[in-house]
Write an enzyme that holds these catalytic residues in place. Structure first.
Site, PDB file in Angstrom:
ATOM      1  N   ASN A  14       0.874  -1.179   0.000  1.00 29.40           N
ATOM      2  CA  ASN A  14       0.000   0.000   0.000  1.00 29.40           C
ATOM      3  C   ASN A  14       0.908   1.226   0.000  1.00 29.40           C
ATOM      4  O   ASN A  14       1.469   1.596   1.022  1.00 29.40           O
ATOM      5  CB  ASN A  14      -0.891  -0.021   1.257  1.00 29.40           C
ATOM      6  CG  ASN A  14      -1.756   1.224   1.347  1.00 29.40           C
ATOM      7  OD1 ASN A  14      -1.851   1.995   0.389  1.00 29.40           O
ATOM      8  ND2 ASN A  14      -2.381   1.426   2.494  1.00 29.40           N
ATOM      9  N   LYS A  16       0.096   4.215  -0.394  1.00 23.80           N
ATOM     10  CA  LYS A  16      -0.568   5.428   0.107  1.00 23.80           C
ATOM     11  C   LYS A  16      -0.272   6.588  -0.866  1.00 23.80           C
ATOM     12  O   LYS A  16      -0.215   6.356  -2.071  1.00 23.80           O
ATOM     13  CB  LYS A  16      -0.141   5.714   1.547  1.00 23.80           C
ATOM     14  CG  LYS A  16      -0.335   4.474   2.437  1.00 23.80           C
ATOM     15  CD  LYS A  16      -0.219   4.740   3.894  1.00 23.80           C
ATOM     16  CE  LYS A  16      -0.395   3.414   4.649  1.00 23.80           C
ATOM     17  NZ  LYS A  16      -0.446   3.571   6.087  1.00 23.80           N
ATOM     18  N   HIS A 101      -9.849   1.632   4.385  1.00 18.09           N
ATOM     19  CA  HIS A 101      -8.599   1.763   5.136  1.00 18.09           C
ATOM     20  C   HIS A 101      -8.832   2.736   6.294  1.00 18.09           C
ATOM     21  O   HIS A 101      -9.579   3.705   6.156  1.00 18.09           O
ATOM     22  CB  HIS A 101      -7.476   2.255   4.222  1.00 18.09           C
ATOM     23  CG  HIS A 101      -6.132   2.192   4.883  1.00 18.09           C
ATOM     24  ND1 HIS A 101      -5.721   3.137   5.798  1.00 18.09           N
ATOM     25  CD2 HIS A 101      -5.130   1.274   4.804  1.00 18.09           C
ATOM     26  CE1 HIS A 101      -4.504   2.801   6.238  1.00 18.09           C
ATOM     27  NE2 HIS A 101      -4.136   1.674   5.651  1.00 18.09           N
ATOM     28  N   GLU A 103      -7.200   5.077   7.444  1.00 14.16           N
ATOM     29  CA  GLU A 103      -6.918   6.493   7.158  1.00 14.16           C
ATOM     30  C   GLU A 103      -8.098   7.134   6.436  1.00 14.16           C
ATOM     31  O   GLU A 103      -8.421   8.301   6.661  1.00 14.16           O
ATOM     32  CB  GLU A 103      -5.619   6.608   6.344  1.00 14.16           C
ATOM     33  CG  GLU A 103      -4.401   6.378   7.236  1.00 14.16           C
ATOM     34  CD  GLU A 103      -3.226   5.728   6.532  1.00 14.16           C
ATOM     35  OE1 GLU A 103      -3.164   5.727   5.294  1.00 14.16           O
ATOM     36  OE2 GLU A 103      -2.344   5.199   7.251  1.00 14.16           O
ATOM     37  N   GLU A 173      -6.301  -4.903   9.945  1.00 15.19           N
ATOM     38  CA  GLU A 173      -5.243  -3.975  10.341  1.00 15.19           C
ATOM     39  C   GLU A 173      -5.624  -3.320  11.666  1.00 15.19           C
ATOM     40  O   GLU A 173      -6.459  -2.402  11.678  1.00 15.19           O
ATOM     41  CB  GLU A 173      -5.049  -2.887   9.275  1.00 15.19           C
ATOM     42  CG  GLU A 173      -4.556  -3.411   7.948  1.00 15.19           C
ATOM     43  CD  GLU A 173      -3.863  -2.338   7.105  1.00 15.19           C
ATOM     44  OE1 GLU A 173      -2.821  -2.645   6.534  1.00 15.19           O
ATOM     45  OE2 GLU A 173      -4.357  -1.198   7.044  1.00 15.19           O
ATOM     46  N   GLY A 179       1.619   2.166  10.972  1.00 12.40           N
ATOM     47  CA  GLY A 179       2.579   3.276  10.966  1.00 12.40           C
ATOM     48  C   GLY A 179       3.233   3.544  12.307  1.00 12.40           C
ATOM     49  O   GLY A 179       3.872   4.579  12.498  1.00 12.40           O
ATOM     50  N   SER A 219       2.521  -2.279  10.406  1.00 10.43           N
ATOM     51  CA  SER A 219       3.950  -2.344  10.776  1.00 10.43           C
ATOM     52  C   SER A 219       4.644  -3.632  10.362  1.00 10.43           C
ATOM     53  O   SER A 219       5.577  -4.090  11.038  1.00 10.43           O
ATOM     54  CB  SER A 219       4.129  -2.091  12.282  1.00 10.43           C
ATOM     55  OG  SER A 219       3.809  -0.751  12.573  1.00 10.43           O
TER      56      SER A 219
HETATM   57  P1  PGA Z   1       2.384   0.339   7.748  1.00 12.58           P
HETATM   58  O1  PGA Z   1       0.983   0.609   7.013  1.00 12.58           O
HETATM   59  O2  PGA Z   1       2.959  -0.929   7.184  1.00 12.58           O
HETATM   60  O3  PGA Z   1       3.216   1.544   7.421  1.00 12.58           O
HETATM   61  O4  PGA Z   1       2.090   0.205   9.205  1.00 12.58           O
HETATM   62  C1  PGA Z   1       0.100  -0.439   6.772  1.00 12.58           C
HETATM   63  C2  PGA Z   1      -1.154   0.070   6.095  1.00 12.58           C
HETATM   64  O5  PGA Z   1      -1.649   1.136   6.440  1.00 12.58           O
HETATM   65  O6  PGA Z   1      -1.691  -0.600   5.186  1.00 12.58           O
END
Ligand code: PGA
Length: 265
Positions: A14, A16, A101, A103, A173, A179, A219
């Site tokens: 991903n 982003k 997601h 976010e 997730e 993150g 992560s």
């Molecule tokens: P990350 O993000 O691996 O940076 O924790 C995962 C995601 O949001 O899909």
């Protein structure tokens, strides 16, 4: 059709809101060069910004690699300025579309009902939805993780046929792991995945439960992915920040390929 043959282990990137067009093309070239042992047990899904979908799709030559969007509108067309529909995603070569997601839930106020409408739009267009669910740290501390997952699944998958559920990818997730560098333990991920699978069985069927791929994200890095691969009920990993570096991402692909071939040998 022999169902298990179709269930490839997912390694999802991903990106982003990162990368230029030129960077994304270089990335796909390097990814292909680094895929030493292309096989049919692992599937790489690159979820890239809309602006790069067409170019990245055209650059992909390996049957191991698929391309996906990071969001979609729930209508197929119309006066929705700035939006992208599922048929448009299909048109530029996306096989997958991510919805819900955390976010997007946080910054764009997406509810489970909206996520459901978007996932149904993807199914209409023949695109596989990747539906994200997961609990906050507060919910986990209060012992409400499984309640949250149940509530999200009930709404997000509402109205799906059994076939649609089988094709859907669930990206678990935990929000507190995204993150932050705090990956869930194998025990925490295993508990959540097992619970989600039993719930799919209850809501749909045993076949849907065994075919639906449940992927862990939050992560995941090349340095820690091996621990997560011990989880029994894991059908893939979702990678955010560590997927931006193609060498790190290739490291994750390699470890997943090894783990999958050990499981089936
Ligand atoms: P990350 O993000 O691996 O940076 O924790 C995962 C995601 O949001 O899909």
């Amino acid at each position: 059709m022999e169902p298990q043959k179709e269930k490839r282990f997912i390694v999802l990137a991903n990106w982003k809101m990162h990368k230029t067009l030129a960077e994304s093309i270089d990335y796909v070239k390097a990814l292909h060069e680094g895929l030493q042992t292309p096989g049919d047990r692992v599937e790489i899904i690159l979820c890239v910004p809309f602006t790069m979908l067409g170019a990245v799709s055209r650059e992909v030559t390996s049957s191991m690699v698929s391309v996906g969007g990071q969001d979609v509108h729930d209508r197929d067309w119309g006066a929705f300025t700035g939006e992208i529909s599922a048929p448009m995603l299909a048109d530029v070569g996306a096989a997958y579309g991510m919805v819900g997601h955390s976010e997007r839930r946080k910054y764009s106020s997406e509810t489970d009902e909206v996520v459901n409408a978007k996932a149904r739009a993807l199914h209409r267009a023949g695109i596989v939805p990747i539906v994200c669910i997961g609990e906050t740290i507060d919910e986990r501390k209060r012992g409400l993780t499984l309640n949250k997952l149940e509530r999200q699944a009930m709404v997000c998958f509402d109205g799906f046929s059994g076939d649609e559920m089988e094709r859907t990818v669930i990206l678990y997730e935990p929000i507190w792991a995204i993150g932050t560098g705090h990956i869930a333990t194998a025990e925490q991920a295993g508990e959540a995945h097992g619970f989600i699978r039993r719930m799919i069985e209850r809501l749909f069927s045993g076949k849907a439960a065994s075919m639906t791929r449940i992927v862990y994200g939050g992560s995941v890095k090349h340095k820690n992915v091996s621990d997560m691969l011990k989880v029994k009920d894991i059908d893939g990993v979702g990678v955010g920040s560590d997927s931006l570096d193609v060498e790190n991402f290739l490291g994750i692909v390699e470890r997943c390929t090894e783990a999958v071939s050990m499981k089936i040998s």
